[in-house]
Structures are given as structure tokens and as C-alpha cells.
Design an enzyme around this catalytic site. Structure first.
Site, PDB file in Angstrom:
ATOM      1  N   LYS A  69      -3.919   6.089   8.375  1.00 15.52           N
ATOM      2  CA  LYS A  69      -4.711   6.471   7.199  1.00 15.52           C
ATOM      3  C   LYS A  69      -5.144   7.919   7.384  1.00 15.52           C
ATOM      4  O   LYS A  69      -5.860   8.236   8.340  1.00 15.52           O
ATOM      5  CB  LYS A  69      -5.925   5.545   7.067  1.00 15.52           C
ATOM      6  CG  LYS A  69      -6.768   5.736   5.800  1.00 15.52           C
ATOM      7  CD  LYS A  69      -7.866   4.679   5.743  1.00 15.52           C
ATOM      8  CE  LYS A  69      -8.915   4.972   4.671  1.00 15.52           C
ATOM      9  NZ  LYS A  69      -8.400   4.962   3.307  1.00 15.52           N
ATOM     10  N   SER A  97     -12.986  -2.705   0.903  1.00 16.86           N
ATOM     11  CA  SER A  97     -13.220  -2.054   2.204  1.00 16.86           C
ATOM     12  C   SER A  97     -14.712  -1.857   2.410  1.00 16.86           C
ATOM     13  O   SER A  97     -15.424  -1.506   1.472  1.00 16.86           O
ATOM     14  CB  SER A  97     -12.562  -0.669   2.233  1.00 16.86           C
ATOM     15  OG  SER A  97     -11.181  -0.784   2.023  1.00 16.86           O
ATOM     16  N   ARG A 157       0.869  -1.191   0.000  1.00 18.70           N
ATOM     17  CA  ARG A 157       0.000   0.000   0.000  1.00 18.70           C
ATOM     18  C   ARG A 157       0.901   1.236   0.000  1.00 18.70           C
ATOM     19  O   ARG A 157       1.302   1.723   1.047  1.00 18.70           O
ATOM     20  CB  ARG A 157      -0.889  -0.006   1.240  1.00 18.70           C
ATOM     21  CG  ARG A 157      -1.786   1.232   1.366  1.00 18.70           C
ATOM     22  CD  ARG A 157      -2.689   1.088   2.599  1.00 18.70           C
ATOM     23  NE  ARG A 157      -3.562   2.239   2.807  1.00 18.70           N
ATOM     24  CZ  ARG A 157      -3.207   3.343   3.485  1.00 18.70           C
ATOM     25  NH1 ARG A 157      -1.983   3.436   4.034  1.00 18.70           N
ATOM     26  NH2 ARG A 157      -4.055   4.344   3.641  1.00 18.70           N
TER      27      ARG A 157
HETATM   28  C1  LIG Z   1      -8.223   0.742   3.439  1.00 20.82           C
HETATM   29  C2  LIG Z   1      -8.070  -0.595   3.642  1.00 20.82           C
HETATM   30  C3  LIG Z   1      -9.054  -1.343   4.395  1.00 20.82           C
HETATM   31  N1  LIG Z   1      -8.899  -2.673   4.594  1.00 20.82           N
HETATM   32  C4  LIG Z   1      -7.825  -3.293   4.068  1.00 20.82           C
HETATM   33  C5  LIG Z   1      -7.711  -4.777   4.338  1.00 20.82           C
HETATM   34  F1  LIG Z   1      -7.269  -4.967   5.592  1.00 20.82           F
HETATM   35  F2  LIG Z   1      -6.846  -5.329   3.488  1.00 20.82           F
HETATM   36  F3  LIG Z   1      -8.906  -5.361   4.217  1.00 20.82           F
HETATM   37  N2  LIG Z   1      -6.881  -2.687   3.362  1.00 20.82           N
HETATM   38  C6  LIG Z   1      -6.943  -1.347   3.102  1.00 20.82           C
HETATM   39  N3  LIG Z   1      -6.051  -0.768   2.425  1.00 20.82           N
END
Ligand SMILES: C=C1C=NC(C(F)(F)F)=NC1=N
Ligand SMILES: [Mg+2]
Length: 222
Positions: free
Chosen positions: A146, A117, A46
């Protein structure tokens, strides 16, 4: 190739490490190798946020981290960037509500893993209908990883989804640590996903190991 079986997906979601260069206190390749030694079960690349790599540099880092995952049999998931995932022949992609529509992404990636998500029941149902293999639910606790995170909902959101028949593999995200992972699993999550709990730890290996233990002991207790 066929779609991943739900039980296999649940196993892989147990300790799901997510990171990019901006999250790492040490070189990303070192952090990932340590996290794998500590027992993570799934990895998501990411590369996002202020200072994130782009273009050739992003591609090269992704390739380097994918190679490490392949050496250890850990599936490699790419966040947001479907074209990058296809160029690398990654094992899957993860998309958020603001990314490309899940149905379009499913058509592009075939049987690769598709994670979506979800923040509420409506988004969870839509993700399932669109063919997601798992959903990421959160933020469960306040998160620093985030920049535009929504309000933390606590483990209750997981219980609510399960109560309403959302049976799809589900990973909890947002402020999860070895201390609170147990209650998240007890609420019905198949696993936990973390960024800073491992990426900014002095020992990513120890941090990963503690998360694995927390998840395992909670599942045994279930
Ligand atoms: C914004 C996000 C929310 N959930 C997940 C995951 F944990 F992979 F499901 N990854 C992300 N990048
Ligand atoms: Mg996204």
C-alpha cells in the site's frame, strides 16, 4: 436477503486474499485459482496503485475473477468502487476512511457485506455504528503493498480494540505472513488478510495453504 451473521463473517475472514493486476507476478486469474486451491476463504478485488487498470479493462478483469470465485463458492468483495460492486452484483465492498461515508455506502448496497478500514478505537467504533460487517485493522507490520500506508502498529492494536469491547469481526492487514499470522490471531483477530504474501509467491497455492495452517493452528491453540 439479510445481513451476514457475525459467526459466518468470522469464518470467511480467516484467510482473506486481496489483489489486483499490479500485485500479480502471473496472470491474476491463475493467481486467484491457485489461492483458492490453497484454501483462501474470502477474496477482495483491489485494482489500485501505479499501473492499475481502469474502465472497461478493470470491469472485465473483475468479472473474470468474480466468475472464478463463484465457481468455488468464495465471496467476492470489491475495494473502494461501490458502483463497480453494484454493477457486478458483488457480495460486498470494502471502504477506507478516505472513501465514501460508510452510512451512505450501507444505504447503497443494502444487505451486502460492508468492510471498513480502521486504524484506532475511534474509527473502529464509528465503523460499527455505521453498520460495518467487519473491520480491517492495520497495518500490523510494515507493508510494501500500500503506497500510502500508515505506521505499523503491531498486534497490540488488536488487543487494545478487543479490550475496549470492539467485538465485531476483525481482520488484520499489513505485512502478514505465515510466520506472524499466529500472533495476530492470538491477539484477537478473526483472520488475516494478505496481498503480496500470496500474490507475489512463486506458488500462490502453497503460500495460501501455509497461511491457512498458521491460522488454524493458532485458533486451536487459543
Ligand atoms: C485498505 C484495506 C484495509 N483492510 C482491508 C481488509 F482486509 F479487507 F479489511 N482491505 C483493504 N483494502
Ligand atoms: Mg479505499
Amino acid at each position: 436477503m439479510t445481513r451476514i451473521a457475525s459467526d459466518t463473517m468470522r469464518e470467511q475472514l480467516k484467510v482473506y486474499f486481496i489483489m489486483g493486476s499490479v500485485n500479480c507476478a502471473k496472470p491474476p486469474a491463475e493467481v486467484l485459482a491457485e489461492a483458492i486451491a490453497g484454501g483462501i476463504t474470502l477474496f477482495q478485488f483491489r485494482e489500485k496503485g501505479s499501473g492499475a487498470l481502469v474502465g472497461e479493462q478493470k470491469y472485465e478483469l473483475a468479472k473474470q475473477l468474480q466468475h472464478i470465485c463463484r465457481e468455488h463458492g468464495i465471496p467476492f468483495i470489491v475495494n473502494d468502487d461501490v458502483e463497480l460492486a453494484l454493477a457486478l452484483d458483488a457480495d460486498g465492498v470494502h471502504i477506507g476512511q478516505e472513501d465514501e461515508d460508510a452510512r451512505i455506502v450501507r444505504a447503497k448496497i443494502g444487505d451486502k457485506i460492508l468492510g471498513v478500514s480502521a486504524h484506532n478505537l475511534e474509527e473502529a467504533r464509528a465503523a460499527m455504528d455505521a453498520g460495518a460487517d467487519y473491520i480491517g485493522v492495520g497495518p500490523i507490520y510494515p507493508t510494501k503493498s500500500k503506497e500510502d500506508a500508515k505506521k505499523a502498529q503491531g498486534p497490540e492494536i488488536i488487543r487494545l480494540l478487543r479490550r475496549h469491547g470492539i467485538a465485531i469481526p476483525l481482520v488484520a492487514i499489513g505485512g502478514v505472513t505465515a510466520d506472524n499470522a499466529g500472533e495476530v490471531i492470538a491477539a484477537g483477530a478473526d483472520g488475516v488478510s494478505v496481498i503480496s504474501a500470496i500474490a507475489s509467491a512463486s506458488s500462490p497455492e502453497t503460500a495460501a495453504r501455509q497461511l491457512v495452517r498458521a491460522v488454524q493452528s493458532s485458533k486451536k491453540g487459543a
